[in-house]
Design an enzyme around this catalytic site. Structure first.
Site, PDB file in Angstrom:
ATOM      1  N   GLU A  26       0.637  -1.044  -0.528  1.00  0.00           N
ATOM      2  CA  GLU A  26      -0.457  -0.060  -0.206  1.00  0.00           C
ATOM      3  C   GLU A  26       0.655   0.940   0.335  1.00  0.00           C
ATOM      4  OE1 GLU A  26      -2.472   0.059   3.341  1.00  0.00           O
ATOM      5  OE2 GLU A  26      -3.663   2.252   3.237  1.00  0.00           O
ATOM      6  N   ASN A  71      -6.557   1.820   2.682  1.00  0.00           N
ATOM      7  CA  ASN A  71      -6.963   2.919   2.619  1.00  0.00           C
ATOM      8  C   ASN A  71      -7.001   4.081   2.337  1.00  0.00           C
ATOM      9  OD1 ASN A  71      -8.962   1.939   5.012  1.00  0.00           O
ATOM     10  ND2 ASN A  71      -7.344   2.410   6.241  1.00  0.00           N
ATOM     11  N   ASN A 171     -11.998  -0.686  -1.335  1.00  0.00           N
ATOM     12  CA  ASN A 171     -11.175  -0.796  -0.361  1.00  0.00           C
ATOM     13  C   ASN A 171     -12.613  -0.614   1.675  1.00  0.00           C
ATOM     14  OD1 ASN A 171      -8.728  -1.843   1.696  1.00  0.00           O
ATOM     15  ND2 ASN A 171      -9.384  -0.582   2.754  1.00  0.00           N
ATOM     16  N   GLU A 172     -12.825  -2.036   2.618  1.00  0.00           N
ATOM     17  CA  GLU A 172     -13.476  -1.886   3.868  1.00  0.00           C
ATOM     18  C   GLU A 172     -14.307  -0.854   3.800  1.00  0.00           C
ATOM     19  OE1 GLU A 172     -10.099  -1.515   6.220  1.00  0.00           O
ATOM     20  OE2 GLU A 172      -9.884  -4.114   6.088  1.00  0.00           O
ATOM     21  N   TYR A 243      -6.941  -9.206  11.683  1.00  0.00           N
ATOM     22  CA  TYR A 243      -5.681  -8.928  12.099  1.00  0.00           C
ATOM     23  C   TYR A 243      -5.500  -9.208  13.323  1.00  0.00           C
ATOM     24  CZ  TYR A 243      -4.379  -5.718   7.910  1.00  0.00           C
ATOM     25  OH  TYR A 243      -4.384  -5.455   6.658  1.00  0.00           O
ATOM     26  N   GLU A 291      -6.734  -9.477   2.963  1.00  0.00           N
ATOM     27  CA  GLU A 291      -5.656  -9.061   4.645  1.00  0.00           C
ATOM     28  C   GLU A 291      -5.988  -9.359   5.532  1.00  0.00           C
ATOM     29  OE1 GLU A 291      -5.817  -4.984   5.434  1.00  0.00           O
ATOM     30  OE2 GLU A 291      -6.770  -3.683   3.301  1.00  0.00           O
ATOM     31  N   GLN A 348       1.077  -6.872   5.390  1.00  0.00           N
ATOM     32  CA  GLN A 348       1.853  -5.626   4.263  1.00  0.00           C
ATOM     33  C   GLN A 348       2.944  -7.527   3.746  1.00  0.00           C
ATOM     34  OE1 GLN A 348       0.766  -1.473   3.492  1.00  0.00           O
ATOM     35  NE2 GLN A 348      -0.959  -1.866   4.044  1.00  0.00           N
TER      36      GLN A 348
HETATM   37  O1  AHR Z   1      -3.268  -2.867   6.349  1.00  0.00           O
HETATM   38  C1  AHR Z   1      -3.421  -1.944   6.754  1.00  0.00           C
HETATM   39  C2  AHR Z   1      -4.982  -1.005   7.419  1.00  0.00           C
HETATM   40  O2  AHR Z   1      -5.482  -1.714   7.155  1.00  0.00           O
HETATM   41  C3  AHR Z   1      -5.232  -0.962   5.609  1.00  0.00           C
HETATM   42  O3  AHR Z   1      -4.954   0.431   4.690  1.00  0.00           O
HETATM   43  C4  AHR Z   1      -6.714  -0.975   5.561  1.00  0.00           C
HETATM   44  O4  AHR Z   1      -7.559  -1.723   4.168  1.00  0.00           O
HETATM   45  C5  AHR Z   1      -6.655  -1.833   6.687  1.00  0.00           C
HETATM   46  O5  AHR Z   1      -7.905  -1.213   7.203  1.00  0.00           O
END
Ligand code: AHR
Length: 493
Positions: A26, A71, A171-172, A243, A291, A348
């Protein structure tokens, strides 16, 4: 402690799509600038890409890389990253309160992915933009020539189309933090129309619709249902993001986080199937877990970051040995859903919650989580087999009773190789494992790779890059899965 790991050639889960070992770059922090791209660096190539970083990326054998966000993409004008570098604008990156120089754009990045041996998975901005800009971007990237944007690509020095096959529709978009966040109705309609038009420009592309940002979102479930009701005929994948962290300093619980991933995948697959039946569709919706990772170490530090600087050191988690074990359990979980999860991206790749770290102007090294990912990418190929583990269990706090051993068996019929990936979650006891492989003629253990360390909090740094690195055990005698260890057992047959 003893355990038996059972799998049988006659009981497959499904083919492992290589794209399960994807990753993500990103425009965030030092991921691109100072990570992938640093023209003044001693190892920089003719395009300004760090070859020391490229070498580490190549060893991971990453088939697909998602770009440019995240993001970031929800406020991105892709045109800013095209044309002559000296004419490109500096912009406010509102997602990360940083400055974006646009010295790397889609042209440069697709060149980098080729050098890395990967395919590019491009995201379009459905936060501040929509159908028109997504359509133009597909034309710029994939249309052969003779039109406004394909000719612009050629004028930028790229005669041949990029042929980008995988595209994320934003994205999201359910997240209140997202620039231009939307309700499921708003996003579903926009994503459907954008998808339709993008496929008019290039019918070969495959599209990913946004699922929930994580399973804890208040709209989780209903978001998926509404979005799919609008987009089902036009898209090929639904995304999942998740995450994990050990902020509570409870390692036994943390290592069980893969249970959450497992339940998340099962739930999303069920919603997809529900909508499929409701719409009387023949299409089975695939999942893109685009992700996933451990992310929590850098949270406090990031709150202190000065705003509006170029490439600030954001999300620079320094990963411990126990994080590598958690990543191992998450990889095993993705493989257990190989029939449904066809793409996944470790988020990432460089500097930002990443397996690879760099010093801007200096060294680069592999973090602890690099190794389970590298092993899975190299060895867990072919078919994932239904795997059952008979072993003791423990109280994993919010995850309930969990088995000590997490494992998956895969079989590569071409190479005639079986791989057993196994994490021993016990913090105190080694496990003597019997590996019961049915349907294979005389499987023979030929390799036993391990990642183990007495110190669960051990890390790799520029000065000590090999504190946590794999070792080779003798492939003979009883198989011992050492306490808190990651194991790769390779058999031939
Ligand atoms: O990977 C970091 C961030 O986590 C990304 O930009 C977003 O998509 C997610 O919330």
């Amino acid at each position: 402690m003893k355990a038996t790991i059972f799998a049988d050639r006659r009981f497959p889960i499904g083919e492992i799509d290589r794209r399960l070992y994807g990753s993500f770059v990103e425009h965030l922090g030092r991921s691109v600038y100072g990570g992938v791209y640093e023209p003044g660096h001693a190892t920089a190539d003719e395009d300004g890409f760090r070859t020391d970083v490229l070498e580490l990326v190549k060893k991971l054998d990453v088939p697909v890389i998602r770009y440019p966000g995240g993001n970031f993409v929800s406020g991105y004008n892709w045109e800013d990253g095209t044309g002559k570098k000296e004419d490109r604008p500096v912009r406010l990156d509102l997602a990360w309160y940083s400055l974006e120089s646009n010295q790397v754009g889609v042209g440069e990045f697709q060149k980098w992915t080729k050098k890395a041996g990967s395919d590019l998975m491009m995201a379009v901005n459905l936060g501040t933009r929509g159908v028109e800009d997504a359509k133009n971007l597909v034309e710029y990237c994939n249309f052969p020539g003779g039109t406004k944007y394909s000719e612009k690509r050629k004028a930028d020095g790229y005669e041949e189309p990029f042929g980008i096959k995988y595209w994320c529709l934003g994205n999201e978009m359910d997240g209140p933090w997202q620039i231009g966040a939307k309700t499921a109705e708003e996003y579903g309609r926009l994503a459907a129309e954008t998808a339709k038009v993008m496929k008019m420009v290039d019918p070969e592309i495959e599209l990913v619709a946004c699922g929930s940002s994580n399973s804890g979102m208040p709209t989780f479930g209903s978001w998926e249902e509404t979005v799919l009701e609008h987009t089902y005929p036009y898209v090929d994948y639904l995304s999942l993001h998740s995450y994990y962290g050990n902020a509570a300093e409870n390692t036994a619980e943390f290592l069980a986080c893969s249970k959450d991933m497992d339940e998340f995948i099962k739930t999303v697959a069920s919603i997809c199937d529900f909508v499929q039946q409701k719409l009387h569709s023949d299409k089975v919706m695939k999942l893109s877990f685009d992700e996933w990772n451990v992310w929590f170490h850098s949270n406090e530090q990031d709150k202190k970051q000065e705003k509006w600087t170029f490439a600030p050191p954001l999300l620079e988690d320094v990963y411990t040995f126990e994080d590598a074990l958690a990543v191992g359990c998450l990889l095993i979980t993705l493989l257990k859903h190989a029939d449904r999860v066809k793409m996944a991206c470790l988020a990432q790749l460089v500097n930002v919650i990443a397996p690879i770290m760099t010093e801007t102007g200096g060294r680069c090294w592999a973090q602890t989580i690099y190794y389970p990912f590298m092993h899975a990418s190299a060895y867990a190929r072919g078919t994932a087999l239904q795997t059952n583990v008979d072993c003791g269990t423990y109280d994993a706090g919010r995850y309930g009773e969990m088995p000590y051993v997490e494992s998956i068996v895969t079989a590569d019929e071409e190479k005639r190789e079986i791989t057993v990936l196994a994490v021993n979650r016990s913090l105190t006891e080694d496990v003597e494992a019997e590996i019961d492989l049915g349907g294979f003629k005389e499987p023979k253990l030929v390799r036993h790779l391990v990642l183990e360390n007495d110190d669960l909090k051990a890390v790799n740094t520029a000065d000590a890059p090999n504190t946590v690195s794999p070792a080779e055990r003798k492939a003979e005698g009883p198989v011992i899965l050492a306490k808190h260890s990651w194991n790769v057992l390779v058999y031939t047959y």
